[in-house]
Motif scaffolding. Structure first.
Motif, PDB file in Angstrom:
ATOM      1  N   VAL A  90      -2.276  45.020   8.579  1.00  0.00           N
ATOM      2  CA  VAL A  90      -3.728  44.918   8.629  1.00  0.00           C
ATOM      3  C   VAL A  90      -4.149  43.949   7.537  1.00  0.00           C
ATOM      4  O   VAL A  90      -3.726  44.069   6.390  1.00  0.00           O
ATOM      5  N   GLN A  91      -4.960  42.980   7.886  1.00  0.00           N
ATOM      6  CA  GLN A  91      -5.411  41.979   6.936  1.00  0.00           C
ATOM      7  C   GLN A  91      -6.680  42.463   6.243  1.00  0.00           C
ATOM      8  O   GLN A  91      -7.592  42.961   6.893  1.00  0.00           O
ATOM      9  N   PRO A  92      -6.774  42.319   4.904  1.00  0.00           N
ATOM     10  CA  PRO A  92      -7.993  42.736   4.207  1.00  0.00           C
ATOM     11  C   PRO A  92      -9.152  41.817   4.566  1.00  0.00           C
ATOM     12  O   PRO A  92      -8.973  40.627   4.811  1.00  0.00           O
ATOM     13  N   LYS A  93     -10.356  42.417   4.585  1.00  0.00           N
ATOM     14  CA  LYS A  93     -11.557  41.644   4.925  1.00  0.00           C
ATOM     15  C   LYS A  93     -12.176  41.003   3.695  1.00  0.00           C
ATOM     16  O   LYS A  93     -12.858  40.004   3.790  1.00  0.00           O
ATOM     17  N   ASN A  94     -11.949  41.618   2.518  1.00  0.00           N
ATOM     18  CA  ASN A  94     -12.534  41.100   1.292  1.00  0.00           C
ATOM     19  C   ASN A  94     -11.663  41.537   0.114  1.00  0.00           C
ATOM     20  O   ASN A  94     -10.646  42.207   0.294  1.00  0.00           O
ATOM     21  N   LEU A  95     -12.079  41.217  -1.082  1.00  0.00           N
ATOM     22  CA  LEU A  95     -11.312  41.528  -2.281  1.00  0.00           C
ATOM     23  C   LEU A  95     -11.193  43.029  -2.482  1.00  0.00           C
ATOM     24  O   LEU A  95     -10.131  43.540  -2.834  1.00  0.00           O
ATOM     25  N   ALA A  96     -12.253  43.767  -2.226  1.00  0.00           N
ATOM     26  CA  ALA A  96     -12.222  45.229  -2.402  1.00  0.00           C
ATOM     27  C   ALA A  96     -11.191  45.853  -1.459  1.00  0.00           C
ATOM     28  O   ALA A  96     -10.430  46.748  -1.847  1.00  0.00           O
ATOM     29  N   ASP A  97     -11.152  45.378  -0.200  1.00  0.00           N
ATOM     30  CA  ASP A  97     -10.170  45.863   0.765  1.00  0.00           C
ATOM     31  C   ASP A  97      -8.743  45.574   0.281  1.00  0.00           C
ATOM     32  O   ASP A  97      -7.854  46.430   0.379  1.00  0.00           O
ATOM     33  N   ALA A  98      -8.517  44.378  -0.221  1.00  0.00           N
ATOM     34  CA  ALA A  98      -7.193  43.984  -0.695  1.00  0.00           C
ATOM     35  C   ALA A  98      -6.754  44.865  -1.858  1.00  0.00           C
ATOM     36  O   ALA A  98      -5.607  45.325  -1.911  1.00  0.00           O
ATOM     37  N   LEU A  99      -7.656  45.127  -2.785  1.00  0.00           N
ATOM     38  CA  LEU A  99      -7.320  45.979  -3.925  1.00  0.00           C
ATOM     39  C   LEU A  99      -7.041  47.407  -3.482  1.00  0.00           C
ATOM     40  O   LEU A  99      -6.111  48.054  -3.956  1.00  0.00           O
ATOM     41  N   ARG A 100      -7.848  47.936  -2.548  1.00  0.00           N
ATOM     42  CA  ARG A 100      -7.646  49.294  -2.034  1.00  0.00           C
ATOM     43  C   ARG A 100      -6.288  49.384  -1.354  1.00  0.00           C
ATOM     44  O   ARG A 100      -5.525  50.321  -1.581  1.00  0.00           O
ATOM     45  N   MET A 101      -5.956  48.380  -0.520  1.00  0.00           N
ATOM     46  CA  MET A 101      -4.683  48.393   0.196  1.00  0.00           C
ATOM     47  C   MET A 101      -3.512  48.314  -0.791  1.00  0.00           C
ATOM     48  O   MET A 101      -2.504  49.010  -0.612  1.00  0.00           O
ATOM     49  N   GLN A 102      -3.642  47.524  -1.830  1.00  0.00           N
ATOM     50  CA  GLN A 102      -2.592  47.406  -2.837  1.00  0.00           C
ATOM     51  C   GLN A 102      -2.400  48.737  -3.551  1.00  0.00           C
ATOM     52  O   GLN A 102      -1.274  49.179  -3.775  1.00  0.00           O
ATOM     53  N   TYR A 103      -3.475  49.414  -3.872  1.00  0.00           N
ATOM     54  CA  TYR A 103      -3.418  50.705  -4.546  1.00  0.00           C
ATOM     55  C   TYR A 103      -2.760  51.733  -3.646  1.00  0.00           C
ATOM     56  O   TYR A 103      -1.895  52.503  -4.084  1.00  0.00           O
ATOM     57  N   GLU A 104      -3.105  51.746  -2.358  1.00  0.00           N
ATOM     58  CA  GLU A 104      -2.504  52.709  -1.410  1.00  0.00           C
ATOM     59  C   GLU A 104      -1.021  52.436  -1.256  1.00  0.00           C
ATOM     60  O   GLU A 104      -0.212  53.373  -1.175  1.00  0.00           O
ATOM     61  N   ASP A 105      -0.598  51.177  -1.232  1.00  0.00           N
ATOM     62  CA  ASP A 105       0.826  50.859  -1.110  1.00  0.00           C
ATOM     63  C   ASP A 105       1.600  51.342  -2.323  1.00  0.00           C
ATOM     64  O   ASP A 105       2.725  51.813  -2.210  1.00  0.00           O
ATOM     65  N   ASN A 106       1.019  51.237  -3.498  1.00  0.00           N
ATOM     66  CA  ASN A 106       1.684  51.664  -4.723  1.00  0.00           C
ATOM     67  C   ASN A 106       1.794  53.185  -4.794  1.00  0.00           C
ATOM     68  O   ASN A 106       2.682  53.724  -5.439  1.00  0.00           O
TER      69      ASN A 106
END
Length: 196
Positions: free
Chosen positions: A178-194
């Motif tokens: 799933v591709q992030p839509k904005n910076l907040a999405d990207a940070l949330r996805m990175q946090y969930e992966d960790n």
């Protein structure tokens, strides 16, 4: 590989190679390790000639204005403004000449990253041009750069362009990501992966 080595590989004798290289110098044919050097040099020369022409025209205009308006304050203000403009153009011309000399010296030293080496060269202290348009002490400065950054220059130990080691992407199915839509999405996805 140098031109001499290339000619020798084609089976020419040392005398023939010397004759060819001497003939090239007589006819002003030179080789360079940089691509499109004649185009780059032509652009720098055009820029230099343009600035030089503008400087000459500005100087003539100032002299004419001085003759035409000795007591007119408004014109005296314009003259002062033009003199400032000429001084600025002269400074710009000097900077262009210095930048050109730096780039030519680094290209002649066979560096693979002219921009970065120019930056490092300027970090080493103020650079000045002599009457011939060469940078004062450039050989010593480039020698110091070669000592500090040997991998950025061609030498016996480093004969040509560096090999780049490509890093492959990790294996997996990237089509379903799933591709992030904005910076907040990207940070949330990175946090969930960790967290996983």
């Amino acid at each position: 590989m140098t031109l001499e080595e290339l000619l020798k590989a084609q089976g020419l004798s040392d005398e023939q190679i010397k004759a060819i290289t001497a003939s090239m110098k007589e006819n002003k044919i030179y080789t360079a390790s940089e691509e499109n050097l004649d185009i780059r040099y032509g652009k720098l020369k055009t820029d230099y000639d343009t600035l030089n022409t503008q400087h000459g025209e500005s100087t003539k205009l100032i002299e004419q204005l001085k003759k035409d308006a000795k007591n007119d304050e408004a014109l005296q203000g314009k003259i002062t403004a033009y003199e400032t403009q000429v001084a600025n153009l002269q400074k710009e011309l000097d900077e262009t000449r210095l930048e050109s000399a730096i780039k030519v010296a680094l290209m002649n030293a066979k560096t693979d990253d002219v921009g970065y080496m120019a930056f490092k060269l300027k970090e080493g202290g103020a650079l000045e041009l002599d009457e011939d348009g060469n940078i004062k002490g450039i050989d010593e400065k480039i020698s110091n750069l070669k000592t500090q950054f040997p991998t950025h220059f061609d030498s016996e130990n480093n004969p040509g362009p560096r090999e780049i080691d490509p890093k492959p992407l990790p294996e997996g199915d990237h089509n379903n990501d799933v591709q992030p839509k904005n910076l907040a999405d990207a940070l949330r996805m990175q946090y969930e992966d960790n967290e996983k």
